[in-house]
Design a protein around this motif. Sequence first.
Motif, PDB file in Angstrom:
ATOM      1  N   GLU A  36       0.863  -1.182   0.000  1.00  0.00           N
ATOM      2  CA  GLU A  36       0.000   0.000   0.000  1.00  0.00           C
ATOM      3  C   GLU A  36       0.898   1.231   0.000  1.00  0.00           C
ATOM      4  O   GLU A  36       1.816   1.347   0.811  1.00  0.00           O
ATOM      5  CB  GLU A  36      -0.918   0.015   1.217  1.00  0.00           C
ATOM      6  N   LEU A  37       0.635   2.139  -0.911  1.00  0.00           N
ATOM      7  CA  LEU A  37       1.529   3.268  -1.151  1.00  0.00           C
ATOM      8  C   LEU A  37       1.073   4.527  -0.431  1.00  0.00           C
ATOM      9  O   LEU A  37      -0.128   4.726  -0.199  1.00  0.00           O
ATOM     10  CB  LEU A  37       1.604   3.536  -2.656  1.00  0.00           C
ATOM     11  N   ARG A  38       2.026   5.394  -0.099  1.00  0.00           N
ATOM     12  CA  ARG A  38       1.710   6.670   0.532  1.00  0.00           C
ATOM     13  C   ARG A  38       1.042   7.599  -0.484  1.00  0.00           C
ATOM     14  O   ARG A  38       1.451   7.658  -1.644  1.00  0.00           O
ATOM     15  CB  ARG A  38       2.972   7.325   1.086  1.00  0.00           C
ATOM     16  N   THR A  39       0.064   8.343  -0.047  1.00  0.00           N
ATOM     17  CA  THR A  39      -0.702   9.204  -0.955  1.00  0.00           C
ATOM     18  C   THR A  39      -0.670  10.678  -0.565  1.00  0.00           C
ATOM     19  O   THR A  39      -1.181  11.509  -1.316  1.00  0.00           O
ATOM     20  CB  THR A  39      -2.173   8.748  -0.998  1.00  0.00           C
ATOM     21  N   GLY A  93      -5.608  11.771  -8.465  1.00  0.00           N
ATOM     22  CA  GLY A  93      -5.555  11.229  -9.818  1.00  0.00           C
ATOM     23  C   GLY A  93      -4.782   9.922  -9.851  1.00  0.00           C
ATOM     24  O   GLY A  93      -5.263   8.900 -10.324  1.00  0.00           O
ATOM     25  N   SER A  94      -3.588   9.936  -9.337  1.00  0.00           N
ATOM     26  CA  SER A  94      -2.767   8.738  -9.212  1.00  0.00           C
ATOM     27  C   SER A  94      -1.485   9.126  -8.482  1.00  0.00           C
ATOM     28  O   SER A  94      -1.339  10.266  -8.044  1.00  0.00           O
ATOM     29  CB  SER A  94      -2.447   8.125 -10.575  1.00  0.00           C
ATOM     30  N   ILE A  95      -0.588   8.179  -8.345  1.00  0.00           N
ATOM     31  CA  ILE A  95       0.707   8.456  -7.748  1.00  0.00           C
ATOM     32  C   ILE A  95       1.772   7.764  -8.595  1.00  0.00           C
ATOM     33  O   ILE A  95       1.460   6.961  -9.477  1.00  0.00           O
ATOM     34  CB  ILE A  95       0.806   8.000  -6.285  1.00  0.00           C
ATOM     35  N   ALA A 125      -8.461   7.923  -0.555  1.00  0.00           N
ATOM     36  CA  ALA A 125      -7.954   6.947  -1.524  1.00  0.00           C
ATOM     37  C   ALA A 125      -6.970   5.986  -0.874  1.00  0.00           C
ATOM     38  O   ALA A 125      -6.122   6.387  -0.082  1.00  0.00           O
ATOM     39  CB  ALA A 125      -7.291   7.660  -2.695  1.00  0.00           C
ATOM     40  N   LYS A 126      -7.098   4.732  -1.228  1.00  0.00           N
ATOM     41  CA  LYS A 126      -6.141   3.689  -0.860  1.00  0.00           C
ATOM     42  C   LYS A 126      -5.527   3.171  -2.154  1.00  0.00           C
ATOM     43  O   LYS A 126      -6.260   2.799  -3.087  1.00  0.00           O
ATOM     44  CB  LYS A 126      -6.840   2.558  -0.114  1.00  0.00           C
ATOM     45  N   VAL A 127      -4.203   3.150  -2.234  1.00  0.00           N
ATOM     46  CA  VAL A 127      -3.525   2.774  -3.471  1.00  0.00           C
ATOM     47  C   VAL A 127      -2.572   1.606  -3.193  1.00  0.00           C
ATOM     48  O   VAL A 127      -1.750   1.674  -2.278  1.00  0.00           O
ATOM     49  CB  VAL A 127      -2.741   3.962  -4.070  1.00  0.00           C
ATOM     50  N   GLU A 152      -8.533   2.563  -4.680  1.00  0.00           N
ATOM     51  CA  GLU A 152      -9.883   2.468  -4.117  1.00  0.00           C
ATOM     52  C   GLU A 152     -10.237   3.783  -3.442  1.00  0.00           C
ATOM     53  O   GLU A 152      -9.416   4.353  -2.716  1.00  0.00           O
ATOM     54  CB  GLU A 152      -9.961   1.325  -3.106  1.00  0.00           C
ATOM     55  N   TYR A 153     -11.446   4.253  -3.671  1.00  0.00           N
ATOM     56  CA  TYR A 153     -11.918   5.518  -3.117  1.00  0.00           C
ATOM     57  C   TYR A 153     -13.080   5.227  -2.169  1.00  0.00           C
ATOM     58  O   TYR A 153     -14.083   4.637  -2.566  1.00  0.00           O
ATOM     59  CB  TYR A 153     -12.358   6.459  -4.239  1.00  0.00           C
TER      60      TYR A 153
END
Length: 388
Positions: A36-39, A93-95, A125-127, A152-153
């Motif tokens: 899971e990435l930092r946002t 939008g994205s990372i 958001a969870k990425v 995921e939002y």
Amino acid sequence: MTTAETSSDKGITTELAAGKFTDEMLQKMRDLIGTELRTDSCVNNEYATRLAILRFCEGIGDDNPLWTDEEYGKSTRFGEIIAPPSFIFACLGSIQVGWPGLGGFHAETRMKFERPIKVGDKITAKVVFDGFDGPTESNFGGKRIKDYLRQEYWNQDGELVATFICSRMRFERGEMQNRRESRKIELPHPWTDEQIEQIEENILAEKPRGATPRYWEDVQVGDELDTVTKGPLGLTDEIAYIAAGAAPVPRLTAHGVALRKYRKHPKWAYRDPNTKALEPVYSVHYNDYAASLQGAQIAYDVGIQRTCWGLHCLTNWASDDGFVKSIHGQYRSHVYLSDVVVLGGTVVAKEIDEDGDHIVEIETRAINQRDQNVMPGSAVIVLPTKGE
């Protein structure tokens, strides 16, 4: 120190980073799968306020009153305005993750929508990095991989709003630059005054179906969607999209805030040889010089910006009572500044799905002035029925 950098640059040059695929890089990326990435540095909005929704709609050129007119919103089944489904991009939008020194193009989008976003909703958001395919060889840019981010939002009630699978192609910039001339086209496009007049008349004739329901029973296989036209794409269109809170990864910053970030991460920026200003890699979308370093002809649109245009077309057609359940699109070719894109689609199927929803399946398209389909795809829309 290379000829492209000075002692004050601290590693920042007039070139974009030019990395290579290595076994070490590929293994590091394999080790990241499932992470899971930092946002934090990429979040643009948390709350769907009236103004946040309005700014986003203006930035994509969608003035549907369901999103923008509070009085109109009161007359709908929602009792207020709601956000367009693409508003999730205004939240995040994205990372970017990994692939140091490699270039990237957004290649494909898959989205599933669960519920509308209402005024006041807090979207989080969870990425997760889901992995990659390749590397493989391509004629377009040599060796490349395709990676996948699952975004995921969620709203403040712990409800899933939407899922976005973001797929990017990663490539070695040197190879893209070497093949740039083989893709050369006439730019900016040489529009005539008569053509521009017709394009603008088509744009002004567009309107959402709105309060008139589009009933499932009345739709037939083979029906064509009303089209939506975007362009000629200009610099302000790209600035407006950024000002709407969409896309930058990470957020765009200025002056000392930006300088400190670039000194910490030199490959996030380059020094423009004309202005001597530091610019982010993201400026490929509004800076011709940066775009050329990416192997493109001139500045070009953002992938998710094109998806926003497609959703504009779908929601215009579906009426206030329709709901876009899912979409898929592939980004084929760049949409360059000066290009025009006409978005539309054809109904290819209708059924009652496993959820009990009355749906229509649509083959979607986005055709530019060179008769290229720059975003072939599909969509599923839930429509109201006369029995409801």
